[in-house]
Design an enzyme around this catalytic site. Structure first.
Site, PDB file in Angstrom:
ATOM      1  N   TYR A  75       0.835  -1.314  -0.115  1.00  0.00           N
ATOM      2  CA  TYR A  75      -0.062  -0.014   0.070  1.00  0.00           C
ATOM      3  C   TYR A  75       1.032   1.025  -0.048  1.00  0.00           C
ATOM      4  CZ  TYR A  75      -4.094  -3.042   1.041  1.00  0.00           C
ATOM      5  OH  TYR A  75      -5.054  -3.921   0.664  1.00  0.00           O
ATOM      6  N   ASP A  77       6.774  -6.589  -1.775  1.00  0.00           N
ATOM      7  CA  ASP A  77       5.361  -7.315  -2.139  1.00  0.00           C
ATOM      8  C   ASP A  77       5.503  -7.109  -3.741  1.00  0.00           C
ATOM      9  OD1 ASP A  77       2.407  -7.550  -2.673  1.00  0.00           O
ATOM     10  OD2 ASP A  77       2.652  -7.762  -0.651  1.00  0.00           O
ATOM     11  N   ASP A  78       4.384  -7.431  -4.397  1.00  0.00           N
ATOM     12  CA  ASP A  78       4.193  -7.619  -5.868  1.00  0.00           C
ATOM     13  C   ASP A  78       4.758  -6.289  -6.609  1.00  0.00           C
ATOM     14  OD1 ASP A  78       3.568  -7.880  -8.535  1.00  0.00           O
ATOM     15  OD2 ASP A  78       1.265  -7.686  -7.932  1.00  0.00           O
ATOM     16  N   LYS A  88       5.361 -14.521   1.212  1.00  0.00           N
ATOM     17  CA  LYS A  88       4.072 -14.451   1.224  1.00  0.00           C
ATOM     18  C   LYS A  88       3.652 -14.811  -0.194  1.00  0.00           C
ATOM     19  CE  LYS A  88       0.430 -10.620   0.444  1.00  0.00           C
ATOM     20  NZ  LYS A  88       0.481  -9.105   0.975  1.00  0.00           N
ATOM     21  N   ASP A 135       1.014 -15.933  -2.949  1.00  0.00           N
ATOM     22  CA  ASP A 135      -0.328 -15.292  -3.063  1.00  0.00           C
ATOM     23  C   ASP A 135      -1.054 -15.928  -4.232  1.00  0.00           C
ATOM     24  OD1 ASP A 135      -2.427 -13.566  -2.971  1.00  0.00           O
ATOM     25  OD2 ASP A 135      -1.203 -11.666  -3.156  1.00  0.00           O
ATOM     26  N   CYS A 143      -1.806 -16.541   1.223  1.00  0.00           N
ATOM     27  CA  CYS A 143      -2.929 -15.600   0.699  1.00  0.00           C
ATOM     28  C   CYS A 143      -3.516 -15.895  -0.530  1.00  0.00           C
ATOM     29  CB  CYS A 143      -1.999 -14.137   0.381  1.00  0.00           C
ATOM     30  SG  CYS A 143      -3.049 -13.018   0.225  1.00  0.00           S
ATOM     31  N   ARG A 152      -3.953 -15.588   5.089  1.00  0.00           N
ATOM     32  CA  ARG A 152      -4.757 -14.187   4.985  1.00  0.00           C
ATOM     33  C   ARG A 152      -6.375 -14.642   5.390  1.00  0.00           C
ATOM     34  NH1 ARG A 152      -3.536  -9.524   2.471  1.00  0.00           N
ATOM     35  NH2 ARG A 152      -5.641  -9.321   1.497  1.00  0.00           N
ATOM     36  N   ASP A 180      -8.219  -7.664   1.001  1.00  0.00           N
ATOM     37  CA  ASP A 180      -7.491  -6.607   0.919  1.00  0.00           C
ATOM     38  C   ASP A 180      -8.286  -5.429   1.727  1.00  0.00           C
ATOM     39  OD1 ASP A 180      -5.994  -8.214  -0.741  1.00  0.00           O
ATOM     40  OD2 ASP A 180      -5.236  -6.545  -1.911  1.00  0.00           O
TER      41      ASP A 180
END
Ligand code: 9PG
Length: 474
Positions: free
Chosen positions: A147, A176-177, A282, A284, A325, A340, A344
């Site tokens: 974020y 993250d991504d 993580k 996903d 996730c 998770r 989101d």
């Protein structure tokens, strides 16, 4: 008062109860809607294909009646509750008349429990804990890039964050991504010119555990992997790749979790990330590997999913924290440290365009709070990640929502933060440090009421805010 329990084994279980006042439907994967609904509600399938594919179990995407994955509960007018839950992956539970019906692709162990709500959950989680190793178990404190930067994350931006985090007591700093060449091509892109080992080294030198995001069970249609290694892709009966969703500007395909080629690829990807120095991964969009398809080695699809996840765990080693996730819940137990448990959070209460199509798995604080607060029973069997808490002042979230996110993080003992540290004021930074340092005494009072260090917390209001979702279930 203890619950009355019995167990059964088979592909079907039928429980006759009393009339059902409300039904707990449990969403298939992390983002799938979970919570108490009218058992007779009419469900409207989500019209948008991309959103529908990532929403819930694809085999039930066009259902017009409610059902759930793995476990279902019926609440009765006298205050008692009946639970029907599978101890194995691959089961479905639905209300039927004044009963519950469970179905599974292959025989599973069923638990039938009746009594008070907390007692039936306890009976279920006790058996799940007997069956699956409880990994994790220590508080998680993670700074995640999503974020702050979304896919625009860069090496330089991460260096700034690390300098600005200074002595904030995070344990993990997770990229993250946005670092990868493409979904499927798990090498750094031009925004990480020094490479991912150097990034991990930098994170570690600042005193944090390096964390990395990967979506190892999918490949974007435009990736080199999809073009060069077509044998890894899961196929439909007619031979075309199975599309598991649409994101990053194109469809993404599921990998065939039962092929030796895929399992070797997964080991290679995970071993590479471990070799770079990442001790927290993580992982996903995992649900894709449990999509129906023509598996190389035919088996029930959630068993196929587990096979791939076990290869991942083996390659990662027991000392690596694996956060699942977008992951099927019951099928992930015993393999991952954490999971998770909702969509989101995002910086808004809800996204009007998602609300309009009834997508309760879409991002937004309302969907995240609603699903996560109805999934807290999972704390007993796996670490639960409710997604991030915000301290920055520029979100559209009101104080009540921000406080609920903080309280939820305390209850889960999983504090995720994704604010750029440079935008935090001195007092926001102090509040953040306080949450990271807190070791709170937590107890549950009833369905949505908790006590944190003796302070009452009530999540009941989340579902009372007017929303087009109210009164129906998707
Ligand atoms: C990175 C993000 C973050 C986030 C994850 C996951 O349906 N969708 O198109 C969809 C896209 C992204 C998404 C969830 C659903 O978010 O939950 O924390 O890692 O991926 O791309």
């Amino acid at each position: 008062m203890a619950a009355t329990v019995r167990t059964e084994f088979g592909t079907e279980a039928l429980v006759e109860t009393q009339p059902i006042a409300s039904f707990y439907r449990h969403g298939w994967h992390s983002w799938s809607p979970s919570g108490w609904v009218d058992p007779d509600a009419t469900v409207s399938p989500i019209p948008d294909e991309g959103r529908r594919l990532g929403h819930d179990d694809p085999l039930h995407a066009f259902d017009t009646t409610v059902s759930g994955s793995g476990v279902g509960l019926a609440a009765h007018d006298d205050g008692s509750v009946t639970l029907l839950g599978s101890l194995d992956a691959g089961a479905r539970v639905a209300p039927e008349g004044s009963g519950l019906i469970g179905t599974a692709e292959s025989p599973v162990d069923w638990l039938i429990a009746s009594g008070g709500e907390s007692d039936v959950w306890r009976a279920y989680t006790d058996l799940l804990r007997d069956r699956y190793e409880r990994r994790g178990g220590r508080p998680v404190r993670v700074w995640c890039s999503w974020y702050s930067f979304y896919e625009d994350v860069t090496e330089e931006a991460m260096h700034r964050v690390l300098a600005d985090l200074d002595d904030l007591p995070f344990e993990v700093v997770q990229v993250d991504d946005g670092w990868e060449r493409a979904i499927g091509d798990w090498q750094p892109n031009a925004k990480f010119p020094s490479g991912m080992a150097a990034m991990a080294e930098e994170i570690r030198s600042r005193g944090f555990t390096p964390g990395l995001w990967l979506a190892p069970l999918i490949a974007q249609s435009t990736s080199d992997l999809a073009a060069e290694r077509p044998e890894l892709l899961l196929r439909t009966e007619d031979g075309s790749p199975v599309v598991a969703g649409i994101n990053w500007g194109s469809p993404y395909y599921a990998l065939d979790p039962t092929s030796d080629a895929t399992l070797a690829f997964l080991r290679e990807v995970i071993t590479t990330a471990r070799g770079w120095g990442y001790d927290y991964l993580k992982l996903d969009f995992l649900y894709a590997a449990a999509f129906p398809g023509a598996y190389t080695n035919p088996m029930p699809r959630e068993q196929a999913y587990r096979l791939a996840c076990e290869a991942i765990r083996e390659a990662a080693g027991d000392d690596c924290y694996l956060l699942a996730c977008g992951a099927p819940i019951i099928a992930s137990l015993g393999i991952f440290d954490g999971i998770r448990i909702g969509p989101d959070v995002a910086q808004v209460w809800e996204m009007p365009e998602l609300t309009a199509i009834g997508d309760e798995s879409g991002e937004g604080a309302r969907n995240a709070l609603a699903t996560s607060t109805d999934r807290l029973w999972l704390r007993e069997v796996i670490d639960v990640d409710p997604d991030v808490v915000y301290f920055r002042g520029d979100t559209e979230l009101d104080e009540r929502t921000l406080a609920a996110l903080r309280d939820l993080a305390s209850i889960c003992e999983f504090v995720g933060v994704s604010d750029p540290p440079e935008v935090l004021t001195t007092s926001q930074r102090a509040d953040l440090a306080q949450l990271l340092e807190a070791a709170s005494e937590v107890s549950q009072i009833d369905r949505y009421r908790w006590a944190i260090d003796g302070r009452p917390v009530d999540f009941g209001w989340v579902r009372t805010v007017p929303s087009p979702f109210d009164g129906s279930a998707r």
